[in-house]
Motif scaffolding. Structure first.
Motif, PDB file in Angstrom:
ATOM      1  N   UNK A 212      12.446 -14.604  20.121  1.00 28.83           N
ATOM      2  CA  UNK A 212      11.995 -15.084  18.807  1.00 28.83           C
ATOM      3  C   UNK A 212      11.665 -13.930  17.867  1.00 28.83           C
ATOM      4  N   UNK A 213      10.917 -12.952  18.372  1.00 26.91           N
ATOM      5  CA  UNK A 213      10.439 -11.905  17.475  1.00 26.91           C
ATOM      6  C   UNK A 213      10.873 -10.499  17.885  1.00 26.91           C
ATOM      7  N   UNK A 214      11.879 -10.413  18.758  1.00 27.13           N
ATOM      8  CA  UNK A 214      12.367  -9.108  19.184  1.00 27.13           C
ATOM      9  C   UNK A 214      13.257  -8.444  18.144  1.00 27.13           C
ATOM     10  N   UNK A 215      13.483  -7.162  18.333  1.00 27.68           N
ATOM     11  CA  UNK A 215      14.354  -6.366  17.469  1.00 27.68           C
ATOM     12  C   UNK A 215      15.759  -6.370  18.078  1.00 27.68           C
ATOM     13  N   UNK A 216      16.723  -6.922  17.357  1.00 32.25           N
ATOM     14  CA  UNK A 216      18.081  -7.038  17.899  1.00 32.25           C
ATOM     15  C   UNK A 216      18.663  -5.683  18.289  1.00 32.25           C
ATOM     16  N   UNK A 217      18.336  -4.646  17.525  1.00 33.22           N
ATOM     17  CA  UNK A 217      18.874  -3.317  17.821  1.00 33.22           C
ATOM     18  C   UNK A 217      18.324  -2.805  19.154  1.00 33.22           C
ATOM     19  N   UNK A 218      17.040  -3.022  19.397  1.00 30.76           N
ATOM     20  CA  UNK A 218      16.433  -2.591  20.655  1.00 30.76           C
ATOM     21  C   UNK A 218      16.881  -3.456  21.821  1.00 30.76           C
ATOM     22  N   UNK A 219      17.023  -4.754  21.567  1.00 33.55           N
ATOM     23  CA  UNK A 219      17.418  -5.680  22.623  1.00 33.55           C
ATOM     24  C   UNK A 219      18.882  -5.512  23.016  1.00 33.55           C
ATOM     25  N   UNK A 220      19.705  -5.094  22.061  1.00 36.13           N
ATOM     26  CA  UNK A 220      21.129  -4.947  22.327  1.00 36.13           C
ATOM     27  C   UNK A 220      21.862  -6.272  22.349  1.00 36.13           C
ATOM     28  N   UNK A 221      21.236  -7.304  21.835  1.00 36.90           N
ATOM     29  CA  UNK A 221      21.869  -8.619  21.749  1.00 36.90           C
ATOM     30  C   UNK A 221      21.169  -9.387  20.639  1.00 36.90           C
ATOM     31  N   UNK A 222      21.755 -10.487  20.228  1.00 33.51           N
ATOM     32  CA  UNK A 222      21.170 -11.265  19.138  1.00 33.51           C
ATOM     33  C   UNK A 222      19.945 -12.026  19.620  1.00 33.51           C
ATOM     34  N   UNK A 223      18.986 -12.225  18.734  1.00 30.74           N
ATOM     35  CA  UNK A 223      17.820 -13.047  19.046  1.00 30.74           C
ATOM     36  C   UNK A 223      18.104 -14.470  18.585  1.00 30.74           C
ATOM     37  N   UNK A 224      17.307 -15.395  19.104  1.00 26.42           N
ATOM     38  CA  UNK A 224      17.440 -16.788  18.710  1.00 26.42           C
ATOM     39  C   UNK A 224      18.463 -17.578  19.496  1.00 26.42           C
ATOM     40  N   UNK A 225      19.048 -16.963  20.535  1.00 30.30           N
ATOM     41  CA  UNK A 225      20.076 -17.683  21.301  1.00 30.30           C
ATOM     42  C   UNK A 225      19.481 -18.851  22.073  1.00 30.30           C
ATOM     43  N   UNK A 226      18.219 -18.715  22.518  1.00 32.75           N
ATOM     44  CA  UNK A 226      17.575 -19.821  23.237  1.00 32.75           C
ATOM     45  C   UNK A 226      17.419 -21.037  22.334  1.00 32.75           C
ATOM     46  N   UNK A 227      17.053 -20.781  21.077  1.00 31.12           N
ATOM     47  CA  UNK A 227      16.899 -21.877  20.120  1.00 31.12           C
ATOM     48  C   UNK A 227      18.254 -22.518  19.837  1.00 31.12           C
ATOM     49  N   UNK A 228      19.276 -21.669  19.656  1.00 28.49           N
ATOM     50  CA  UNK A 228      20.616 -22.174  19.351  1.00 28.49           C
ATOM     51  C   UNK A 228      21.135 -23.090  20.455  1.00 28.49           C
ATOM     52  N   UNK A 229      20.802 -22.753  21.707  1.00 34.22           N
ATOM     53  CA  UNK A 229      21.293 -23.545  22.839  1.00 34.22           C
ATOM     54  C   UNK A 229      20.290 -24.613  23.277  1.00 34.22           C
ATOM     55  N   UNK A 230      19.205 -24.730  22.513  1.00 31.02           N
ATOM     56  CA  UNK A 230      18.175 -25.736  22.789  1.00 31.02           C
ATOM     57  C   UNK A 230      17.641 -25.608  24.222  1.00 31.02           C
ATOM     58  N   UNK A 231      17.385 -24.374  24.618  1.00 31.70           N
ATOM     59  CA  UNK A 231      16.850 -24.122  25.952  1.00 31.70           C
ATOM     60  C   UNK A 231      15.353 -24.399  25.996  1.00 31.70           C
ATOM     61  N   UNK A 232      14.864 -24.710  27.182  1.00 26.99           N
ATOM     62  CA  UNK A 232      13.424 -24.869  27.383  1.00 26.99           C
ATOM     63  C   UNK A 232      12.812 -23.477  27.548  1.00 26.99           C
ATOM     64  N   UNK A 233      11.842 -23.156  26.696  1.00 28.73           N
ATOM     65  CA  UNK A 233      11.195 -21.846  26.745  1.00 28.73           C
ATOM     66  C   UNK A 233       9.681 -22.025  26.617  1.00 28.73           C
ATOM     67  N   UNK A 234       8.944 -20.959  26.922  1.00 30.59           N
ATOM     68  CA  UNK A 234       7.484 -21.014  26.804  1.00 30.59           C
ATOM     69  C   UNK A 234       7.032 -21.163  25.351  1.00 30.59           C
ATOM     70  N   UNK A 235       7.601 -20.411  24.392  1.00 33.93           N
ATOM     71  CA  UNK A 235       7.189 -20.640  23.003  1.00 33.93           C
ATOM     72  C   UNK A 235       7.513 -22.048  22.502  1.00 33.93           C
ATOM     73  N   UNK A 236       8.640 -22.593  22.955  1.00 33.01           N
ATOM     74  CA  UNK A 236       9.006 -23.947  22.540  1.00 33.01           C
ATOM     75  C   UNK A 236       7.997 -24.958  23.066  1.00 33.01           C
ATOM     76  N   UNK A 237       7.535 -24.729  24.292  1.00 32.84           N
ATOM     77  CA  UNK A 237       6.612 -25.671  24.931  1.00 32.84           C
ATOM     78  C   UNK A 237       5.169 -25.458  24.478  1.00 32.84           C
TER      79      UNK A 237
END
Length: 280
Positions: A212-237
């Motif tokens: 949710x709040x990570x830096x894409x450059x540091x992570x090396x991948x896009x953020x928000x993929x969990x939301x896009x795929x409607x995954x169950x996560x701790x922030x969502x819950x």
């Protein structure tokens, strides 16, 4: 040290070139090597040196890498980037990526079976622990439950179970294997198993927060993929603040369990904060 040991297991092997290239492409993608570090730190709580655990650490990294290659496939998470590089199936193709993952998984068990520094009994125990942690009782089961939870409302208990399996089992293997090879007592192993459980969940909570709040450059991948795929996560819950509060609770429980082990656990104690505060 890890990079040298990894290369040792490929340097003189005559695998098909494209297969070796694909295996090494993901293995050398600049990962944090947290699981091997954890295994070495657990062993170091009881013994000096690292020679005895290096092959097991490499095998663990191979299995972790295989799981990432398969996770990124279109049929799973369908990701284009991993650690700032094209995912394996994008750099090669889906068939090669699947086979590279298969090869890393099976080769990991071969190198443990051939480890000259482990006794026959130690090899059997490590192989049993690793296969259980990574297979249908552990990581693979967690991946199934994770996919089944998409587009569904699940409880905190169900979410914890998913990640105790999907993420926590390999973290648990790292801690338990290191302590076992270091000749920890049964009582110490019991407390370290609890420590590993909380650390594994803590790791996943932070993963969810970074999505949710990570830096894409540091992570090396896009953020928000969990939301896009409607995954169950701790922030969502729990909401973002609720997830951060839970992360702190897990960190404290991990520290309490570690203190009970009564060993030279300074490095492991520092890793709790590292896992909790990492930004990639």
């Amino acid at each position: 040290m890890m990079e040298k040991e990894l290369n040792k297991h490929f340097k003189h092997e005559h695998f098909p070139k494209v297969l070796k290239d694909a295996m090494l492409y993901s293995l050398e993608a600049g990962g944090k090597r947290l699981r091997p570090v954890l295994l070495a730190a657990s062993y170091g709580a009881f013994q000096t040196g690292t020679d005895k655990i290096l092959t097991s650490a490499v095998a663990l990294e191979m299995i972790h890498t295989y799981s990432l290659i398969h996770d990124d496939l279109p049929a799973m998470d369908n990701d284009d980037y991993r650690r700032g590089k094209l995912t394996n199936h994008k750099a090669f193709n889906e068939a090669i990526a699947i086979l590279a993952g298969d090869a890393l998984l099976t080769y990991s068990f071969e190198i443990i079976a051939n480890d000259p520094l482990l006794s026959s009994d130690e090899k059997v125990t490590i192989l049993q622990m690793l296969s259980r942690a990574s297979g249908p009782h552990g990581m693979v089961a967690g991946q199934i439950y994770d996919m089944e939870a998409e587009d569904k409302a699940i409880s905190l208990e169900q979410l914890e179970n998913i990640h105790a399996l999907k993420t926590g089992e390999l973290v648990g293997f790292a801690v338990k294997a290191g302590a076992f090879l270091g000749n920890a007592s049964e009582e110490q192993l019991k407390h370290l198993e609890k420590f590993a459980y909380y650390l594994g969940i803590l790791f996943q909570v932070q993963d969810d927060i970074l999505d949710i709040e990570g830096d894409e450059e540091k992570l090396g991948k896009s953020v928000g993929s969990d939301i896009d795929q409607n995954k169950s996560t701790y922030p969502k819950l729990l909401g973002l603040n609720g997830a951060k509060k839970l992360k702190l609770e897990y960190a404290n429980k991990a520290k309490e369990s570690l203190k009970m082990a009564q060993a030279n656990t300074d490095i492991l104690m520092n890793l709790i904060d590292h896992f909790s505060q990492r930004d990639h």
